[in-house]
Design a protein around this motif. Structure first.
Motif, PDB file in Angstrom:
ATOM      1  N   LEU A  15       0.812  -1.223   0.000  1.00 39.49           N
ATOM      2  CA  LEU A  15       0.000   0.000   0.000  1.00 39.49           C
ATOM      3  C   LEU A  15       0.842   1.268   0.000  1.00 39.49           C
ATOM      4  CD1 LEU A  15      -2.716  -1.005   2.647  1.00 39.49           C
ATOM      5  CD2 LEU A  15      -2.795  -1.270   0.158  1.00 39.49           C
ATOM      6  N   GLY A  16       2.086   1.175   0.387  1.00 40.05           N
ATOM      7  CA  GLY A  16       2.985   2.315   0.440  1.00 40.05           C
ATOM      8  C   GLY A  16       4.343   1.845   0.917  1.00 40.05           C
ATOM      9  N   ILE A  17       5.350   2.695   0.762  1.00 39.51           N
ATOM     10  CA  ILE A  17       6.704   2.350   1.188  1.00 39.51           C
ATOM     11  C   ILE A  17       7.031   3.162   2.433  1.00 39.51           C
ATOM     12  CG2 ILE A  17       9.132   2.315   0.549  1.00 39.51           C
ATOM     13  CD1 ILE A  17       8.285   2.129  -2.371  1.00 39.51           C
ATOM     14  N   ILE A  18       7.140   2.489   3.564  1.00 37.75           N
ATOM     15  CA  ILE A  18       7.485   3.156   4.823  1.00 37.75           C
ATOM     16  C   ILE A  18       8.936   3.629   4.747  1.00 37.75           C
ATOM     17  CG2 ILE A  18       7.826   2.828   7.300  1.00 37.75           C
ATOM     18  CD1 ILE A  18       5.579   0.722   7.197  1.00 37.75           C
ATOM     19  N   THR A  19       9.156   4.903   5.031  1.00 34.15           N
ATOM     20  CA  THR A  19      10.516   5.453   4.990  1.00 34.15           C
ATOM     21  C   THR A  19      11.029   5.884   6.362  1.00 34.15           C
ATOM     22  OG1 THR A  19       9.550   7.579   4.348  1.00 34.15           O
ATOM     23  CG2 THR A  19      10.425   6.179   2.576  1.00 34.15           C
ATOM     24  N   ALA A  20      10.139   6.091   7.326  1.00 33.03           N
ATOM     25  CA  ALA A  20      10.568   6.453   8.680  1.00 33.03           C
ATOM     26  C   ALA A  20       9.419   6.186   9.641  1.00 33.03           C
ATOM     27  CB  ALA A  20      11.000   7.916   8.761  1.00 33.03           C
ATOM     28  N   ALA A  21       9.756   6.113  10.927  1.00 32.60           N
ATOM     29  CA  ALA A  21       8.737   5.831  11.937  1.00 32.60           C
ATOM     30  C   ALA A  21       9.111   6.464  13.259  1.00 32.60           C
ATOM     31  CB  ALA A  21       8.571   4.318  12.116  1.00 32.60           C
TER      32      ALA A  21
END
Length: 477
Positions: A207-213
């Motif tokens: 659904l999307g590319i996680i780049t930070a958290a």
């Protein structure tokens, strides 16, 4: 695609700002091999963006050339979720260069890190500020934060702190059209609309590319007690766990189950491994209690419970770690099971969960089903009994060729999954769906649930460019 066309396409992609590329076979090979060896991938190229802006630019470039993207963290997954499958149209997106700790707010008990940070490094960075990041699992010395979030990783501390989903406050995500959603909130209370981060945690990059958290931190433990217990049955193990929770003020951080078969595998194949107890037992518990107070009285509480359990017959023997080194030795036995099972031949692995109260019935019913279908099969059961997650692994009979055994994968896993369903459990507790369990998902989840998932996918990735073919079962033509 012929060589000239491929070279031309790669030349056009190469100008994407902030991206390094791997395009020859040798350089791409580490990104195409699934570590368990079940899948061998194929991709046009491997892209290594340097930051979130570069990921966004890459997504837009791939859209222009009608290419799909396969996000990848540490490539430690066990279900084929990060395996590219098309040498002409798919690009692996490795997040390994996005490896910066952006901020640590000790007063707010939060840490902000990029998706390519090694999970163990995140934990060490928190410890440097006298804080605990509790996510801990076997591959965390090489797994990366983004992959752990994308698979909603669990591990040994879920009982006390929750899995990756419960440890996350905010996300930064590159969407399928290249837009960047900045949801890096460090708030524990925020009811302004939908909780969008939950769409991307556990979605395996579809659904999307996680780049930070932004992740939660906790006080460091100041008192820890660890024990290795011998139990006559799984029912006894569950009873002991309940007693420990009641007596400790819910300070149980870990409660790990091992069968005698699992322990014997470790004792045979793990160098330096020793049985902590004298006589063998059918089942074992590795329990750990922790507190951020130095005077919580955990040792006294543990001793009291062990006396009760010895008197009731719920345990037959116990060893309480007298030092951090001995505690580490106990944990080494538990963590060695997955590593050594390959020495016993081919194995069929099942990562499942049922309610804790149903664990004894599940183990009995599933063991009977698979052993009836494949006589001589050895059940290697172990895992996180405290949260109901078992690794119900099946090792080949000693007199059966590996290929003959592995040919029964679908049949045997189907029998296990059927027992899981009877107890309203999950066929994927912490490893994800990927390719391995995609078809089983369609059988396990309701048609309504699958339809809802497909609607979410269509809304956020209408062109199907993000990790195509993973997680969602293919539609029936």
């Amino acid at each position: 695609m012929n060589g000239a066309d491929r070279a031309g396409l790669l030349a056009r992609l190469a100008v994407t700002p902030g991206c390094d590329w791997r395009t020859d076979a040798d350089a791409m090979a580490p990104y195409l091999a699934e570590q368990r060896g079940l899948y061998r991938g194929a991709a046009l190229a491997v892209a290594l963006p340097q930051d979130t802006a570069a990921v966004s630019a890459l997504v837009r470039a791939c859209a222009r050339f009608d290419l799909a993207l396969v996000p990848q963290g540490g490539n430690t997954g066990l279900c084929g979720g990060a395996v590219a499958q098309d040498a002409a149209r798919q690009v692996v997106v490795s997040l390994e260069r996005l490896d910066r700790i952006r901020a640590i707010d000790a007063a707010n008990f939060t840490l902000t890190a990029e998706a390519g940070c090694i999970v163990q490094r995140v934990r060490e960075a928190a410890a440097d500020e006298n804080r605990l990041f509790p996510l801990s699992f076997g591959a965390d010395a090489s797994a990366r934060l983004g992959g752990a979030l994308s698979t909603n990783a669990g591990g040994t501390n879920v009982l006390r702190y929750g899995n990756a989903r419960e440890l996350t406050l905010g996300l930064e995500v590159v969407l399928a059209d290249g837009q960047v959603w900045d949801g890096l909130t460090a708030l524990r209370k925020d009811n302004t609309g939908y909780d969008l981060k939950q769409l991307f945690i556990g979605a395996e990059g579809t659904l999307g590319i996680i780049t930070a958290a932004v992740v939660k931190l906790f006080p460091l433990p100041r008192e820890t007690v660890t024990a290795w217990l011998a139990c006559p049955s799984v029912e006894a193990c569950v009873a002991v766990f309940g007693r420990l929770r009641d007596a400790s003020g819910d300070a149980v951080t870990g409660c790990e189950l091992l069968s005698r078969t699992a322990l014997e595998f470790v004792l045979r194949h793990l160098p330096g491994a020793r049985d902590p107890l004298g006589a063998p037992a059918p089942w074992y518990l590795l329990v750990e209690l922790t507190s951020s107070s130095a005077s919580a009285g955990l040792a006294t509480a543990l001793e009291s419970v062990l006396e009760q359990c010895l008197g009731s017959g719920e345990i037959s023997d116990a060893a309480v770690a007298a030092s951090a080194r001995q505690a580490a030795d106990f944990w080494r036995l538990r963590e060695g099971v997955a590593e050594v099972q390959r020495h016993e031949g081919a194995s069929i692995k099942n990562d499942v969960a049922v309610p804790v109260s149903a664990v004894p019935a599940f183990v009995a019913e599933a063991s009977a089903a698979v052993q009836a279908a494949c006589p001589g099969l050895r059940v290697c059961a172990f895992g996180h009994i405290g949260d109901g997650n078992l690794h119900f692994n099946l090792s080949q009979p000693v007199d059966m060729p590996a290929g003959q055994f592995l040919a029964q994968w679908d049949t045997l896993s189907g029998l296990v999954n059927a027992v899981v369903a009877r107890h309203r459990g999950s066929i994927s507790a912490e490893h994800g769906i990927g390719l391995l369990k995609r078809d089983a998902l369609a059988q396990h989840e309701s048609a309504v649930a699958i339809d809802l998932m497909r609607r979410v996918k269509a809304a956020l990735d209408p062109q199907g460019r993000l990790n195509p073919g993973k997680l969602l079962p293919p539609t029936q033509e």
